[in-house]
Design a protein around this motif. Structure first.
Motif, PDB file in Angstrom:
ATOM      1  N   VAL A  90       0.847  -1.194   0.000  1.00  0.00           N
ATOM      2  CA  VAL A  90       0.000   0.000   0.000  1.00  0.00           C
ATOM      3  C   VAL A  90       0.880   1.241   0.000  1.00  0.00           C
ATOM      4  N   GLY A  91       0.244   2.388  -0.237  1.00  0.00           N
ATOM      5  CA  GLY A  91       0.947   3.663  -0.169  1.00  0.00           C
ATOM      6  C   GLY A  91       0.632   4.373   1.140  1.00  0.00           C
ATOM      7  N   ILE A  92       1.649   4.872   1.793  1.00  0.00           N
ATOM      8  CA  ILE A  92       1.488   5.620   3.047  1.00  0.00           C
ATOM      9  C   ILE A  92       1.832   7.086   2.776  1.00  0.00           C
ATOM     10  N   PRO A  93       0.938   8.025   3.139  1.00  0.00           N
ATOM     11  CA  PRO A  93       1.195   9.442   2.865  1.00  0.00           C
ATOM     12  C   PRO A  93       2.536   9.922   3.450  1.00  0.00           C
ATOM     13  N   SER A  94       3.229  10.737   2.658  1.00  0.00           N
ATOM     14  CA  SER A  94       4.531  11.271   3.071  1.00  0.00           C
ATOM     15  C   SER A  94       4.663  12.704   2.579  1.00  0.00           C
ATOM     16  N   VAL A  95       5.041  13.597   3.463  1.00  0.00           N
ATOM     17  CA  VAL A  95       5.231  14.998   3.083  1.00  0.00           C
ATOM     18  C   VAL A  95       6.339  15.120   2.048  1.00  0.00           C
ATOM     19  N   GLU A  96       7.394  14.335   2.220  1.00  0.00           N
ATOM     20  CA  GLU A  96       8.565  14.443   1.349  1.00  0.00           C
ATOM     21  C   GLU A  96       8.353  13.791  -0.014  1.00  0.00           C
ATOM     22  N   VAL A 114       6.155   3.522  -0.446  1.00  0.00           N
ATOM     23  CA  VAL A 114       5.706   2.141  -0.601  1.00  0.00           C
ATOM     24  C   VAL A 114       5.876   1.422   0.731  1.00  0.00           C
ATOM     25  N   ALA A 115       4.804   0.762   1.176  1.00  0.00           N
ATOM     26  CA  ALA A 115       4.839  -0.018   2.412  1.00  0.00           C
ATOM     27  C   ALA A 115       4.379  -1.437   2.112  1.00  0.00           C
ATOM     28  N   ALA A 116       5.053  -2.409   2.706  1.00  0.00           N
ATOM     29  CA  ALA A 116       4.724  -3.818   2.462  1.00  0.00           C
ATOM     30  C   ALA A 116       4.452  -4.535   3.769  1.00  0.00           C
ATOM     31  N   MET A 117       3.332  -5.243   3.811  1.00  0.00           N
ATOM     32  CA  MET A 117       3.006  -6.135   4.931  1.00  0.00           C
ATOM     33  C   MET A 117       3.286  -7.553   4.460  1.00  0.00           C
ATOM     34  N   VAL A 118       4.061  -8.304   5.230  1.00  0.00           N
ATOM     35  CA  VAL A 118       4.594  -9.582   4.763  1.00  0.00           C
ATOM     36  C   VAL A 118       4.314 -10.695   5.765  1.00  0.00           C
TER      37      VAL A 118
END
Length: 545
Positions: free
Chosen positions: A466-472, A477-481
């Motif tokens: 999924v995508g996690i909001p980031s100011v920069e 990209v975030a992965a749950m495994v």
């Protein structure tokens, strides 16, 4: 004399007569046994439709005029009788899943404005309690279904066993453009919407699959999928009954029960329910992964595995859908079963639209070509897939705004899925525009593509990106495994693996290991929950990725 509506399914069923239609797979503790021929199914259809039209002592009508009738049953002959009985009475069928929590059932009943709820003996008390607690402005009748097979499977019950003549059916005309069914979307990103399909939509969805996948009256499918979704309702049940084939209903999935059933069929155990032999199987990737796990962990010798492989090889077709099929799962299934899984693409709103060929090359990671009668085009700027044709749904129930946003005046439905098309016209799904297309540092990243690469690691059992909001970066990209049982995998090891397989801007900056990834009742990953779990873990870690 049975009054039978002139739908394609019903008129074809009359022709199939004494052929077997539905078989219940006996499962310990659930008590569903027996079977129905097509004639017996039509008898029950007529009986239940009369119960609906004459309820409350009414004698002045044969048509309930598109009243919404919800029903909840275990996957069995009772399900089919309820569905067909509603259609024969002129109603709109609203299938409910026993797996749904009470809050979801309440929402579906209120949103659909259902006037009747039917339930079998396994689910009646649950439904009764929900209906009692409902805060709605209209009255809801509650009907308890008898077990549909008992009267026919009792050899001494001549009253019913002698009433199987196809001449007992009198056809009456019904408008194919009438509403027939409301199925609720999975609602993984928004509140579920009620997808309305007409009898004409349903017939178009079924007939294109029958032609494309070579269904005949000699087929038999083992049905293990939830029956509140098009995969089970249209692809499995509808296609089988349209063709005069047999649909064997397994009320509850277990890997052991499925494997045992196929091996039993291969060995020809004597049973009147085993003619013809099983020939078709359809499932979601999660089910294939569970079957693989069972074979690899519970079948510990080469002789057992070879017997299972021979059982699967007797089937002519195995299909995967509802979510992307990981390439490692497809390859492992080929090794264990000898089958190249046929991957296809569809949605609640359109039935099936794309499919790999029945005969010909099936390329991993692709969903093939448009099915007969399906028009496709790709939006130039966004890459979104648009679909048009007789199989496209009529509307979202009581939601004209959402309908207008999804379908343009020319009938093109915006799927919300981003696709790519190769030079041969073969389609690949990049992901949902809303959750699977991430915008990272000015680049578009396909979450499904990253998932495929991570699943290529031999120590990984499952993953969700999924995508996690980031100011920069806009999004990261975030992965749950999930790591395979008996394996160990550190963040550092997985990060190094990703760096050798994934280009820099697509690299997961957040890795979270969990014992299980949250999924909905269709066994699809619930990315809304995944995203929240990862965001909550970031907060616990004081904001450190």
């Amino acid at each position: 004399m049975n009054r039978i509506a002139s739908t394609g399914l019903f008129t074809r069923a009359i022709k199939y007569g004494e052929r077997m239609a539905i078989v219940n797979t006996p499962v310990e503790g659930l008590g569903h046994h027996g079977s129905l021929t097509y004639n017996q199914l039509l008898n029950e259809t007529a009986r239940l439709s009369t119960e609906l039209t004459k309820r409350g002592g009414r004698t002045d009508r044969d048509d309930i005029n598109q009243e919404r009738v919800a029903f909840m049953t275990t996957a069995s002959t009772d399900y089919v009788c309820a569905q067909w009985g509603i259609w024969n009475a002129g109603g709109v069928a609203v299938p409910l899943s026993p797996l749904h929590p009470a809050s979801d059932i309440e929402y579906f009943l209120n949103q659909s404005k259902a006037s009747v709820v039917m339930a079998d003996q396994d689910n009646y008390d649950k439904v009764k309690d929900i209906v009692k607690s409902l805060n709605c402005t209209h009255w809801i009748d509650l009907i308890k279904l008898d077990k549909s097979t008992e009267k026919y499977n009792n050899q001494n019950n001549n009253k019913y066993n002698n009433n199987n003549n196809q001449n007992n059916n009198q056809i009456f005309s019904i408008d194919r453009d009438r509403n027939a069914m409301i199925i609720y979307t999975s609602g993984t990103t928004n509140r579920p919407k009620g997808v309305v399909t007409t009898h004409a939509n349903i017939e178009a969805q079924i007939s294109t699959l029958v032609d494309a996948w070579g269904w005949t009256e000699n087929d038999k499918i083992l049905q293990v999928l939830p029956l509140h979704h098009v995969h089970g309702i249209i692809n499995c049940l509808g296609s089988a009954l349209w063709s005069g084939a047999v649909c064997e209903m397994m009320p509850k999935f277990s890997a052991k029960a499925v494997i045992d059933r196929f091996v039993q069929d291969k060995n020809g155990a004597p049973s009147r329910y085993q003619v013809p032999p099983l020939s078709v199987f359809m499932a979601v990737p999660t089910i294939y992964a569970k079957l693989i796990k069972y074979i690899e962990t519970e079948c510990d010798n080469d002789e057992n595995r070879q017997e299972i492989k021979e059982a699967f090889q007797k089937l002519r077709l195995m299909v995967s859908g509802s979510s992307a099929l990981p390439v490692p799962v497809m390859k492992k299934w080929k090794e264990l079963s000898g089958h190249d899984l046929l991957e296809r693409y569809g949605m609640t709103e359109i039935g099936m639209a794309l499919s790999n060929p029945l005969h010909g090359q099936r390329i991993p990671g692709t969903v093939g070509f448009p099915l007969p009668g399906v028009e496709t085009k790709v939006a130039k700027k966004s890459g979104e897939l648009l679909i048009r044709g007789p199989q496209v749904f009529k509307e979202y129930f009581d939601n004209p705004k959402a309908t207008a946003e999804a379908k343009d005046p020319e009938g093109w439905f915006a799927t919300g899925d981003i696709v790519s098309v190769d030079k041969t016209g073969r389609y690949s799904i990049q992901g949902r525009a809303s959750v699977d297309i991430l915008k990272c540092s000015g680049y578009k990243v396909s979450a499904l593509e990253v998932e495929r690469e991570i699943l290529g690691n031999e120590k990984v059992e499952d993953c969700a990106v999924v995508g996690i909001p980031s100011v920069e970066y806009g999004e990261v990209v975030a992965a749950m495994v999930v790591v395979k049982p008996g394996q160990t995998l550190s963040k550092e090891e997985l990060d190094q693996y990703c760096r050798t397989h994934i280009v820099g801007y697509k690299l997961p900056r957040i890795l979270r290991f969990v014992p299980e990834i949250p999924k909905n009742s269709m066994m699809k990953i619930d990315k809304k929950i995944v995203k929240k779990m990862i965001q909550d873990s970031i907060q616990i870690d004081s904001g450190n990725y």
